[in-house]
Structures are given as C-alpha cells and as structure tokens.
Design a protein around this motif. Structure first.
Motif: not given
Length: 443
Positions: A62, A81-82, A84-85, A213-214, A217-218, A220-221, A224
């Motif tokens: 990702s 941000h990655a 932190r996730l 960050g949102k 994360r969106k 990457l998720v 991933s």
C-alpha cells in the motif's frame, strides 16, 4: 522503462545470491533436522509466516503504491500518517497475539518458547514494512535487494555457527532453527530503519504539501485490507495444505510417520530445488507493483501492454530452461545436495507447478498495480478449491498417494495462471481476433 530494467537487474542479482544462500540454509536444515524434523519445520513454517504477514499489514504494497502514484511533495505527510497508523495497529496486534498465541493448538507440539519468539517479531515486521514500502515506491531497489540478501546471509551464519559448535535435541533444534530466522529479521529491521531515518530526515527539509490523516488512512486501508485478506487466504491455505496432504496419503494407506517424511521431501527438498529460479519472479513482484501503479494512474496503457509482453518473454526465457534442467537432473540434484533420491520423482512431477508459478507471481503484482485485488482474491479461491479437492480425491487413492497430491497442485496452478492472465488482458486492452491473433488496443 530504463528505471524498471535497472531496478529489475539489481533485484535479480541480489536475489540470485540470496537464493544460493537460501539453498545452503535448507541443506543445513535438512542435514541437522533430518527428514522428520524437516517435515515438522515445514509444517509450522506457514503458520509463522501468516503471523508475520499480519504484522506487516501489507504496508509494503500500500505504501509503495501510494508513493509511486503521488508527487514527492506529499511523501512527508504520507509517511507521518502511515507511521501513526502502523504504531496503532502494532499495539493492537501485539496484545491480541499475546493472548491468543498460547492457545493455538499447532504450537503444542513444539518448544514452549517458540510462540514467544514469534510474538517478539510483530513490532519488528511492522516497522520494517513501512521502510520497505517507502523504498519500493521510490524505486530504490538497491536497499530492498540488499535487505533480502542480508536476511539470508545472517540466517546461514547463525545456523552454521550454532549447529557447528553445539548439540541440540530434536525439539530444541527446531527452536534454534526458528530463532535464526527471527535473528535475521531483526538485522534486516535495523538495516532498513537506519536508511529510512536518513531518508525521512532529508524529505523533512524539503517543503511539502499536506495530506489529511483521514485521506492517507483511507488510501492505505483501501489497498492493505484487501491485499492482507488475499495474503491471509494464501497463508491459511498454505498452513492447512501440509495437514491436508498428510491426511490424504494417510488415507491412501501410508503411516503417519512416513507421511510426515514424504511431506518433508516434497516441501523441503523438491520445492527448494524447483523454486530456486523464483527469485526472478519475486523480483518482478517487487518492482511491478509501483511501476504498474504509476503507469495505470497516468493511463499509459501502451506502456502496460509492452511491459506485460516483456515480463512474459523474460519468464519464458528463464522458466522453461530451468524446469527442463530440473526434470532431467532431478536425481543427481536431490542425491548430491539433500541425500534424498526418493524426492527426485517429486521434482519431475512438479515441473508444471513450478513453471506456472513463475508466470503467476508477476501477474499477481500486475493485478495489484491495476487495482484488481478483488479479482486476484476470487481467482485464488477458485484455484484453491480445485487444488484441495484434487489433492484429497486423487491423493487418497492407494495407487496414487503423493503422486495424486502433485496432480492436484499442478492443476490448481494452471487454473490461477489462466484466470490472472485473462483478467489482465481485459483490463489493459489486449483482445483476441478469430485466428488466434492478438490485438493491442490503442488508447
């Protein structure tokens, strides 16, 4: 394309050297653990790889995809941000694993410390995954290649030293073998972390653009989660497959101890020999994900079509001669390096399985780069259903036994190859006319 070929060359050379070392590692394991110990080693290995894969959360895929698709000015914000996730995910997974690992039945037949060695690897694998994904996306394949080589060399050095100067019982020997694997991962973690910190310090000094960050994360998720689901499915099937194979041959009339030894020859000897050239396919896997992602994001379909042609041609050029050589040299190879003449017939029968996988591995990377992870998952489900059905139905027949198991493996590998290839061709605009000619659509 020059960047692709250069990165590919670096990965192939480093992975070739790594595979030579891996070959020596398996020789030492086969000699020190014996056929029964090797069978137990190969039985638990997929389960451990499943846990390690969960720890990585497919962040290399990702992050590399996102880094390749985005301008460099966004990289600092993305990586922050990655991280932190990853820290949040690692904390949850570590707690969950600490509670559940002692309850997993498969670990009961092994040394009590085995589960704690695996637990200690969770944060190591997560942080390494971030660094690996960043370097993959930046096309800095030299660092990825060196990290693969370091892993193999460290494990070989630890195995050689420990088994040369110490004597272990069978249960402790298995623990030591897995500890050397864990030790090599720690060294790779330190290597990647060092260069990642240096790179991150450099990009912090460059003016960058902010991403929420949102959004990070969106993105990457979105990659991933389905990729992890695909890998979980593969890992689960690989974890179940040893038990299914042994159950099939036991049902065919083989004793449990003999079944374990035969599986050890299949997985520890035949697979080691046949998958030796797969370092080239895995090199494709590493470099194709960011390359295809970037080309598809820029809608460069002609480049994608040409790249697929090159990948197919290169796979034929190394895959076909490799499996042909293994087929005719199976007996001397198994006898000289593993002292196991019985495994020669397994190598010969698995020739189609090896060849089909040399094509399938880069095609899976293509599907991920094109955003077709769901299709890759569905293909895997179909192929696994075919494989497992045939493994038991044919392998449990007294006249087939392990040969029937291999028939099922060959058939399943052919199914997934065709499904991957046809889906890729449809996505990038390759069609067939009536007289079996191929037409490349221009965009």
């Amino acid at each position: 394309m020059n960047t692709f070929l250069k990165g590919m060359a670096i990965l192939v050379v480093a992975n070739f050297l790594g595979e030579v070392v891996e070959f020596l590692v398996n020789m030492i394991l086969a000699r020190e653990l014996g056929e029964s110990g090797m069978g137990h080693y190969m039985t638990i290995l997929p389960t451990i790889f499943l846990i390690m894969m969960l720890a990585s959360f497919e962040l290399p895929v990702s992050i590399s995809k996102m880094v390749a698709e985005r301008d460099e000015s966004y990289h600092r914000s993305m990586i922050s941000h990655a991280i932190r996730l990853a820290v949040f995910f690692t904390a949850i997974l570590f707690i969950a694993a600490a509670v559940t690992l002692p309850l997993i039945p498969v670990f009961k037949d092994y040394h009590p410390l085995m589960k704690w060695v695996v637990l200690a690897l969770i944060p190591v694998m997560t942080i390494s995954a971030i660094a690996r994904g960043f370097f993959m996306g930046k096309q800095e394949m030299g660092k990825i290649a060196v990290s693969h080589f370091i892993r193999r060399v460290v494990q070989l050095g630890l195995l050689t030293f420990l088994f040369q100067f110490f004597e272990f019982g069978s249960e402790t020997a298995l623990l030591v073998a897995f500890c050397t694997l864990a030790g090599s991962e720690v060294v790779v973690f330190l290597y990647l972390l060092h260069f990642f910190i240096l790179s991150y310090q450099r990009i912090k000094r460059v003016p960058g653009k902010h991403l929420s960050g949102k959004e990070v994360r969106k993105n990457l998720v979105a990659v991933s989660v389905p990729t992890t689901a695909l890998r979980i499915f593969h890992s689960l099937t690989h974890a179940v497959q040893p038990f299914l194979i042994k159950a099939a041959v036991i049902a065919a009339g083989i004793s449990p101890e003999m079944a374990t030894e035969q599986f050890g020859m299949l997985a520890g000897v035949a697979m080691t020999i046949g998958f030796f050239p797969a370092f080239i396919a895995h090199s494709f896997l590493i470099i194709l994900i960011p390359t295809v992602s970037k080309a598809y994001a820029e809608r460069e379909f002609h480049k994608l079509q040409k790249l697929l042609q090159q990948v197919m041609l290169l796979t034929i050029l190394y895959g076909l001669p490799s499996v042909t050589a293994f087929y005719f040299l199976a007996e001397p190879l198994t006898s000289k390096f593993f002292h196991s003449q019985e495994a020669a017939v397994y190598v010969q029968m698995l020739a189609p399985y090896f060849l089909f996988h040399f094509f399938t591995i880069p095609m899976q990377a293509y599907l991920i780069g094109l955003g077709l992870i769901k299709d890759a998952f569905i293909h895997s489900v179909y192929a696994t259903a075919v494989t497992f059905s045939l493994i038991y139905l044919v392998g449990s027949r007294p006249e087939w036994q392990m040969q029937g198991v291999i028939v099922g493996m060959n058939t399943g590998s052919l199914v997934i190859l065709f499904l991957h290839y046809l889906t890729i061709c449809k996505k990038i605009g390759i069609t067939w006319r009536a007289k079996s000619t191929i037409r490349y659509t221009r965009y």
